[in-house]
Scaffold this motif. Structure first.
Motif, PDB file in Angstrom:
ATOM      1  N   HIS A 202       0.835  -1.209   0.000  1.00 16.69           N
ATOM      2  CA  HIS A 202       0.000   0.000   0.000  1.00 16.69           C
ATOM      3  C   HIS A 202       0.866   1.255   0.000  1.00 16.69           C
ATOM      4  CE1 HIS A 202      -3.030  -2.947   1.266  1.00 16.69           C
ATOM      5  NE2 HIS A 202      -3.907  -2.109   0.755  1.00 16.69           N
ATOM      6  N   HIS A 203       1.965   1.191   0.741  1.00 15.21           N
ATOM      7  CA  HIS A 203       2.873   2.333   0.779  1.00 15.21           C
ATOM      8  C   HIS A 203       3.426   2.637  -0.617  1.00 15.21           C
ATOM      9  CE1 HIS A 203       5.974   5.076   2.376  1.00 15.21           C
ATOM     10  NE2 HIS A 203       6.702   4.576   1.400  1.00 15.21           N
ATOM     11  N   GLU A 204       3.984   1.622  -1.252  1.00 15.55           N
ATOM     12  CA  GLU A 204       4.598   1.830  -2.571  1.00 15.55           C
ATOM     13  C   GLU A 204       3.543   2.208  -3.618  1.00 15.55           C
ATOM     14  OE1 GLU A 204       7.697   2.154  -2.680  1.00 15.55           O
ATOM     15  OE2 GLU A 204       8.210   1.233  -0.766  1.00 15.55           O
ATOM     16  N   GLY A 206       0.962   3.873  -3.107  1.00 17.03           N
ATOM     17  CA  GLY A 206       0.650   5.289  -2.875  1.00 17.03           C
ATOM     18  C   GLY A 206       1.564   6.189  -3.692  1.00 17.03           C
ATOM     19  N   HIS A 207       2.842   5.840  -3.769  1.00 18.95           N
ATOM     20  CA  HIS A 207       3.767   6.597  -4.623  1.00 18.95           C
ATOM     21  C   HIS A 207       3.283   6.553  -6.079  1.00 18.95           C
ATOM     22  CE1 HIS A 207       6.826   7.470  -1.650  1.00 18.95           C
ATOM     23  NE2 HIS A 207       7.071   6.201  -1.391  1.00 18.95           N
ATOM     24  N   VAL A 208       2.917   5.361  -6.529  1.00 18.39           N
ATOM     25  CA  VAL A 208       2.513   5.210  -7.937  1.00 18.39           C
ATOM     26  C   VAL A 208       1.226   6.001  -8.211  1.00 18.39           C
ATOM     27  CG1 VAL A 208       1.827   3.572  -9.735  1.00 18.39           C
ATOM     28  CG2 VAL A 208       3.692   2.997  -8.179  1.00 18.39           C
ATOM     29  N   HIS A 230       4.833  12.669  -0.338  1.00 14.38           N
ATOM     30  CA  HIS A 230       4.963  11.477  -1.172  1.00 14.38           C
ATOM     31  C   HIS A 230       4.992  10.215  -0.316  1.00 14.38           C
ATOM     32  CE1 HIS A 230       5.256  10.062  -5.207  1.00 14.38           C
ATOM     33  NE2 HIS A 230       5.719  11.200  -5.672  1.00 14.38           N
ATOM     34  N   GLU A 231       5.668  10.297   0.811  1.00 16.17           N
ATOM     35  CA  GLU A 231       5.757   9.134   1.697  1.00 16.17           C
ATOM     36  C   GLU A 231       4.449   8.855   2.431  1.00 16.17           C
ATOM     37  OE1 GLU A 231       8.065   7.109   1.440  1.00 16.17           O
ATOM     38  OE2 GLU A 231       9.362   8.401   0.234  1.00 16.17           O
ATOM     39  N   ALA A 232       3.608   9.888   2.552  1.00 14.90           N
ATOM     40  CA  ALA A 232       2.418   9.774   3.410  1.00 14.90           C
ATOM     41  C   ALA A 232       1.209   9.135   2.720  1.00 14.90           C
ATOM     42  CB  ALA A 232       2.030  11.146   3.940  1.00 14.90           C
TER      43      ALA A 232
HETATM   44 ZN   LIG Z   1       8.248   5.466   0.183  1.00 18.86          ZN
END
Ligand SMILES: [Zn+2]
Length: 445
Positions: A202-204, A206-208, A230-232
């Motif tokens: 889910h984290h990665e 989110g970046h995409v 971006h990280e959030a």
């Molecule tokens: Zn990240």
């Protein structure tokens, strides 16, 4: 852990010192005072306000962290009472926290668990239900799509690496990539079927989603409003996915059952979360506090390791298990230090993700209920405010992007503090009980 430090940090001290010199030379050639200012500019567009903002946030967050640290320490002292003498300075020896860098305490949950209920192993359940890395990616995509956000692209599906390829060397540290070429966005990670990896997906992703949302901006604005944003994104989504409400629906764990006290289940849930999200805060801050000082020359190479441990003590209240001389370079055991990646973005991310989360919960109609119970799955309203903010990319100063989504221009600790308030109240009572017990014992002696 000692061995890890021998083969990582210790080996790179000389190289790190040289790298700092080179980076500073480059920075000065480009008109900056040091590499610290370059990093602050890259991630936040401005220099002076960011460090002040860090200090202000940390002042607000410290009481929550201190309460957690006291609680965890009391539990560990009790757990190791026959084996380990704890230092008098109130710190916790780093090797007892269940994480290579003592950057979060999640894996010692079983030792510090508030109540002995709901002992389910989520990883086993995932495996039992036939989850594979592909299925985990599909489920993550499904959540994003339930918010009205787009499906991953064809190239994403063809070109991402989601399991460790056989017979090839690969840096397994998970990452997401924007190739700036039509719909070419990718994730590279070595997925195992565990709940932690499910969260990382889910984290990665989110970046995409962010890459895709600002795809139509001019190239210079195809970036996050700031590094923390971006990280959030993915963490904000994962916060909803990990609620007991959602996990119960998804895989049938953490469900409310007749015999289980909801208050007790709540405290267990919030504690587990705090061991990850609250425990991380001082670490997220000090990695760059340390390196800014290194770049500016206020920490000299001959004190690299002692100053590192001084900061670990000042912010995290964590001490080395054995004396660490200058022959070691313990910060170098952390990937981002070795790879020279700025880190304070994660500190901001851990704060701002709760602002994003709270805003999305409001948009989804989650009001008059505790914040930690909110799952905005299927809420297009929640997805829309996130998507509209992401579409801006870096085209507006970040306070404007933040205001558009949350109604406030400041990165603020209020949301994360509100989220953990029920746990904070509970820990205060528990910690006081322990102090009272200790005072009684002392007076008996
Ligand atoms: Zn990240």
């Amino acid at each position: 852990m000692g061995k890890w430090r021998d083969v990582t940090g210790k080996q790179m001290k000389k190289k790190f010192t040289r790298l700092v010199e080179l980076q500073n030379t480059g920075a000065k050639d480009n008109g900056y005072k040091s590499q610290a200012e370059v990093w602050l500019t890259i991630d936040f567009d401005e220099i002076n306000g960011v460090e002040k903002m860090c200090d202000k946030l940390w002042t607000e967050l410290k009481p929550l962290y201190s309460e957690l640290l006291t609680y965890v320490r009391n539990k560990l002292v009790d757990f190791y009472r026959d084996d380990i003498t704890f230092p008098d300075d109130g710190s916790i020896p780093a090797h007892l926290l269940g994480n290579m860098w003592a950057q979060d305490f999640e894996s010692i949950f079983d030792i510090v668990r508030p109540y002995d209920i709901q002992n389910e192993n989520y990883d086993d359940v995932l495996k039992d239900q036939g989850y594979t890395p592909v299925k985990m990616f599909m489920k993550a995509q499904e959540f994003y799509m339930s918010l009205g956000l787009p499906r991953m692209t064809r190239k994403f599906r063809r070109k991402s690496i989601i399991v460790k390829p056989a017979g090839r060397k690969l840096v397994c540290h998970a990452s997401a990539w924007d190739f700036f070429d039509d719909d070419d966005f990718r994730i590279k990670m070595c997925t195992n079927v565990t709940m932690d990896y499910f969260e990382t997906i889910h984290h990665e992703m989110g970046h995409v989603q962010y890459f895709m949302a600002y795809e139509n901006q001019p190239v210079v604005y195809r970036r996050g409003a700031n590094g923390g944003f971006h990280e959030a994104i993915g963490d904000t989504i994962a916060n909803a996915v990990r609620t007991p409400q959602h996990l119960c629906e998804l895989i049938g764990v953490a469900c409310p059952s007749p015999g289980v006290d909801t208050h007790e289940a709540d405290m267990n849930y919030l504690m587990k979360k705090a061991l990850l999200k609250v425990a991380f805060l001082p670490f997220g801050l000090l990695i760059d506090k340390y390196r800014w000082a290194v770049f500016r020359g206020t920490i000299k190479p001959e004190h690299y390791n002692s100053e590192w441990w001084k900061m670990r003590m000042e912010y995290q209240m964590i001490s080395p298990p054995s004396p660490r001389g200058e022959e070691y370079f313990d910060p170098g055991a952390k990937y981002h230090v070795a790879a020279s990646v700025p880190y304070v973005r994660y500190f901001f991310s851990f704060v701002v993700q709760f602002q994003f989360y709270e805003a999305m919960c409001k948009a989804a109609g989650h009001v008059h209920k505790p914040l930690h119970e909110c799952d905005f799955f299927n809420s297009v309203e929640a997805g829309t405010i996130l998507h509209d903010m992401m579409k801006l990319g870096g085209s507006k100063p970040w306070p404007e992007a933040l205001e558009q989504m949350t109604g406030t221009r400041d990165i603020s600790a209020d949301s994360i503090i509100r989220y953990f308030q029920p746990l904070m109240d509970w820990m205060k009572i528990e910690n006081k009980k322990t102090t009272d017990k200790q005072t009684k014992l002392k007076s008996k002696k």
